[in-house]
Design a protein around this motif. Structure first.
Motif, PDB file in Angstrom:
ATOM      1  N   ILE A  66      42.761  39.343  27.675  1.00 45.88           N
ATOM      2  CA  ILE A  66      44.117  39.567  28.197  1.00 45.88           C
ATOM      3  C   ILE A  66      44.605  38.199  28.637  1.00 45.88           C
ATOM      4  CG2 ILE A  66      45.581  40.690  29.913  1.00 45.88           C
ATOM      5  CD1 ILE A  66      43.489  42.822  30.259  1.00 45.88           C
ATOM      6  N   GLY A 130      32.359  44.230  29.423  1.00 46.03           N
ATOM      7  CA  GLY A 130      33.252  44.717  30.467  1.00 46.03           C
ATOM      8  C   GLY A 130      33.337  43.833  31.692  1.00 46.03           C
ATOM      9  N   ALA A 132      34.747  41.357  32.524  1.00 46.13           N
ATOM     10  CA  ALA A 132      35.801  40.483  31.999  1.00 46.13           C
ATOM     11  C   ALA A 132      36.425  39.545  33.019  1.00 46.13           C
ATOM     12  CB  ALA A 132      36.900  41.351  31.372  1.00 46.13           C
ATOM     13  N   SER A 134      34.819  38.335  35.801  1.00 49.10           N
ATOM     14  CA  SER A 134      33.794  37.327  36.093  1.00 49.10           C
ATOM     15  C   SER A 134      33.716  36.312  34.961  1.00 49.10           C
ATOM     16  CB  SER A 134      32.416  37.982  36.238  1.00 49.10           C
ATOM     17  OG  SER A 134      32.444  38.991  37.202  1.00 49.10           O
TER      18      SER A 134
ATOM     19  N   ASN B  52      31.580  42.299  38.971  1.00 47.12           N
ATOM     20  CA  ASN B  52      32.864  42.257  38.264  1.00 47.12           C
ATOM     21  C   ASN B  52      33.832  43.321  38.801  1.00 47.12           C
ATOM     22  OD1 ASN B  52      34.464  41.295  35.837  1.00 47.12           O
ATOM     23  ND2 ASN B  52      34.353  43.491  35.454  1.00 47.12           N
ATOM     24  N   LEU B  55      35.194  41.988  42.002  1.00 45.89           N
ATOM     25  CA  LEU B  55      36.133  40.887  41.751  1.00 45.89           C
ATOM     26  C   LEU B  55      37.479  41.421  41.224  1.00 45.89           C
ATOM     27  CD1 LEU B  55      36.015  37.808  41.956  1.00 45.89           C
ATOM     28  CD2 LEU B  55      35.321  37.730  39.555  1.00 45.89           C
ATOM     29  N   ALA B  56      37.405  42.450  40.390  1.00 46.87           N
ATOM     30  CA  ALA B  56      38.630  43.046  39.834  1.00 46.87           C
ATOM     31  C   ALA B  56      39.493  43.629  40.956  1.00 46.87           C
ATOM     32  CB  ALA B  56      38.269  44.124  38.813  1.00 46.87           C
ATOM     33  N   THR B  61      42.943  42.501  39.223  1.00 47.46           N
ATOM     34  CA  THR B  61      42.907  42.187  37.792  1.00 47.46           C
ATOM     35  C   THR B  61      42.202  43.313  37.041  1.00 47.46           C
ATOM     36  OG1 THR B  61      42.618  39.898  38.471  1.00 47.46           O
ATOM     37  CG2 THR B  61      42.152  40.390  36.168  1.00 47.46           C
ATOM     38  N   PRO B  62      42.619  43.600  35.800  1.00 44.39           N
ATOM     39  CA  PRO B  62      41.887  44.620  35.031  1.00 44.39           C
ATOM     40  C   PRO B  62      40.396  44.267  34.931  1.00 44.39           C
ATOM     41  CG  PRO B  62      43.928  44.076  33.925  1.00 44.39           C
ATOM     42  CD  PRO B  62      43.785  43.099  35.063  1.00 44.39           C
ATOM     43  N   MET B  63      39.532  45.261  35.221  1.00 42.97           N
ATOM     44  CA  MET B  63      38.095  44.983  35.245  1.00 42.97           C
ATOM     45  C   MET B  63      37.554  44.649  33.858  1.00 42.97           C
ATOM     46  SD  MET B  63      36.802  48.864  35.932  1.00 42.97           S
ATOM     47  CE  MET B  63      38.263  49.312  36.852  1.00 42.97           C
ATOM     48  N   CYS B  64      38.178  45.215  32.815  1.00 41.86           N
ATOM     49  CA  CYS B  64      37.741  44.934  31.443  1.00 41.86           C
ATOM     50  C   CYS B  64      38.964  44.504  30.642  1.00 41.86           C
ATOM     51  CB  CYS B  64      37.108  46.168  30.810  1.00 41.86           C
ATOM     52  SG  CYS B  64      36.599  45.903  29.091  1.00 41.86           S
ATOM     53  N   GLN B  65      38.746  43.559  29.720  1.00 41.89           N
ATOM     54  CA  GLN B  65      39.882  43.099  28.898  1.00 41.89           C
ATOM     55  C   GLN B  65      40.369  44.201  27.960  1.00 41.89           C
ATOM     56  OE1 GLN B  65      36.767  42.279  28.231  1.00 41.89           O
ATOM     57  NE2 GLN B  65      36.628  43.106  26.155  1.00 41.89           N
ATOM     58  N   THR B  67      41.796  47.256  28.003  1.00 45.37           N
ATOM     59  CA  THR B  67      42.457  48.196  28.906  1.00 45.37           C
ATOM     60  C   THR B  67      42.819  49.491  28.177  1.00 45.37           C
ATOM     61  OG1 THR B  67      44.450  46.916  28.492  1.00 45.37           O
ATOM     62  CG2 THR B  67      43.325  46.501  30.560  1.00 45.37           C
ATOM     63  N   PRO B 100      48.714  42.530  33.974  1.00 42.71           N
ATOM     64  CA  PRO B 100      49.099  43.008  32.657  1.00 42.71           C
ATOM     65  C   PRO B 100      47.964  43.772  31.986  1.00 42.71           C
ATOM     66  CG  PRO B 100      48.390  40.713  32.531  1.00 42.71           C
ATOM     67  CD  PRO B 100      48.174  41.154  33.950  1.00 42.71           C
ATOM     68  N   LEU B 101      48.348  44.591  30.974  1.00 39.00           N
ATOM     69  CA  LEU B 101      47.369  45.285  30.147  1.00 39.00           C
ATOM     70  C   LEU B 101      47.350  44.595  28.788  1.00 39.00           C
ATOM     71  CD1 LEU B 101      48.619  48.919  30.904  1.00 39.00           C
ATOM     72  CD2 LEU B 101      46.791  47.680  32.087  1.00 39.00           C
TER      73      LEU B 101
END
Lengths: 199, 291
Positions: A66, A130, A132, A134, B52, B55-56, B61-65, B67, B100-101
């Motif tokens: 992203i 996932g 992402a 970090s 993670n 941190l998200a 922030t989205p935890m995984c890219q 989305t 953003p997604l």
């Protein structure tokens, strides 16, 4: 198992010195590239056309990040790995044609990629799927983007990394694969699981 | 009439929450998994996942890219609403910009990406009706790594319960480390081919650890969960005791000649969010999430 910090471009000696299970942190340029980049780059090579980046001694990251634009500048918001096995049928040729020294992804890759790693001197780094936010902390700067018309996830993002990791050497240059080892253990566990399920 | 602007705002909010804050039931299951692992590699994987998630939340922030693509579950109570389809589409496009997604929705053949996560029949909206005095909107962003490993089997009735268990085992062996384990199985049993798949996805809305109210189904959930975790696939397919975080099953009566079974796989980032909207404009977010 050892822990190392390596700088891209990687030499053949750099990667041949790694063993499956080693932990690595990377500095330097990493290119993202997944399904469409593999397909397009190999088509270009077949037609004798140039591709916009040079993967020689470089690193390709199976990642569709992203990205967000901050003024004129792209910023990495989240950048975890995508499932590498989708590139199974394309990666051996990609490694051979473009001289890539390391592939970063998740979930491991199949036997032809393990062979290509051995033959051409390339390693497969596994990074946690996932994780992402970090992982994005290891991206210092976005130097540019190519093939943006493929869409944000499928473009080639040119990432300047600093201390990107921890990466685990999942496939080394000696024919070892952590994933193949787990597959063998899983296969050995199947009879016990079947018994537990009563099937 | 619940104002359209209120509904849109609430939809953007659940899209933001679902991308950035994991529900507590999933966080707790991951924490238990971490405590149960003894080897370095699975512990390292689960630690990276838990760090993670923190941190998200901290950074919004989205935890995984990934989305995901957006599956909505709308439950219309005894309230007046208007134009829900277009309100939800607008909210998805707006959240894609603002959270953003990642723009994931593409044309299936041309692969052209409109860049908004809005396309033909996407976001996908399921409508249900209830006697509640509110409008409930749930969203499940669904990533492709796990969705790609989801499967359907049209079993013969003779295969029965054993056939379902066999299919669960095969599905996990086929998936291996690809869907970002530890994963969750949404098990849909019965109905028809499409109903079974839908039930599998719907089952994933249930909080982890909450068993099906019927004992026979609850036992099947428990049995599959315990057995599959003995496979040793582990976090990210790199070995370990934590392969499945949970199994949730739903069923429907089916034709006497068939036994459809579907498994919808959800990754560890079992994201979902929910809002209840009342006629006075009040919005309630009932899901307990990590703070």
């Amino acid at each position: 198992m050892s822990e190392k910090r390596l700088t891209v471009p990687l030499s053949e000696d750099d990667v041949r010195a790694l063993d499956a299970g080693d932990i690595v942190y990377l500095d330097g340029i990493v290119y993202t590239g997944r399904d469409e980049v593999h397909i397009h780059a190999l088509e270009h090579a077949k037609e004798g056309k140039e591709i916009p980046v040079d993967f020689k001694d470089g690193v390709i990251f199976h990642c569709g990040p992203i990205m967000k634009k901050d003024g004129d500048k792209w910023v990495t918001v989240a950048a975890g790995p995508t499932t590498s096995s989708r590139m199974n049928s394309l990666e051996p040729e990609f490694i051979e044609k473009f001289g890539v020294r390391a592939v970063i992804g998740k979930g491991g890759m199949s036997a032809p990629t393990i062979e290509a790693c051995q033959k051409f001197g390339c390693v497969y780094f596994a990074i946690t799927g996932g994780a992402a936010v970090s992982i994005a902390k290891g991206v210092e700067d976005v130097l540019g983007v190519e093939w943006f018309e493929l869409g944000m996830p499928e473009a080639i993002w040119i990432l300047k990394t600093k201390n990107l990791g921890p990466l685990i050497v999942g496939i080394d240059t000696k024919g070892n694969s952590l994933f193949a080892d787990v597959d063998k253990e899983v296969e050995a566990n199947v009879p016990k699981v079947r018994e537990k399920l009563g099937i | 009439m619940i104002p359209e602007e209120k509904i849109k705002e609430a939809c953007v909010e659940i899209l933001r929450r679902s991308a950035t804050q994991l529900p507590m039931d999933a966080v707790n299951a991951l924490r238990r998994g971490y405590e149960n692992e003894t080897d370095d590699v699975p512990r390292m994987q689960l630690k990276a996942i838990l760090d993670n998630i923190d941190l998200a939340v901290k950074t919004g922030t989205p935890m995984c890219q990934d989305t995901g693509v957006h599956i909505f579950f709308v439950n219309i109570g005894k309230v007046d609403v208007n134009g829900l389809d277009s309100v939800i589409n607008e909210a998805v496009a707006e959240a894609t910009e603002s959270v953003p997604l990642r723009p994931n929705a593409v044309h299936p053949l041309t692969r052209k990406n409109p860049g908004t996560n809005v396309g033909v029949r996407m976001p996908y909206i399921n409508y249900h009706f209830s006697d509640n005095d509110y409008l409930e909107i749930g969203v499940m962003p669904k990533g492709a790594g796990s969705e790609n490993m989801s499967r359907l089997a049209m079993l013969t009735p003779a295969k029965g319960l054993k056939g379902i268990k066999e299919f669960a085992l095969e599905t996990m062996l086929n998936a291996g480390g690809k869907p970002c384990p530890p994963v969750i199985f949404g098990l849909g049993i019965g109905g028809s081919a499409d109903i079974a798949m839908h039930l599998g996805k719907q089952a994933l809305l249930r909080p982890l650890g909450e068993r099906h109210p019927e004992e026979e189904i609850a036992n099947l959930e428990r049995e599959i969960l315990a057995a599959i975790n003995d496979l040793g696939i582990g976090p990210m397919g790199m070995g370990g005791n934590t392969t499945l975080l949970g199994v949730s099953a739903e069923y429907a009566h089916c034709h006497t000649a068939s036994l459809p079974v579907a498994i919808n796989i959800q990754c560890w980032a079992a994201r979902r969010s929910l809002v209840r909207l009342y006629p006075d404009g009040l919005a309630e977010y009932p899901l307990e999430v990590i703070q």
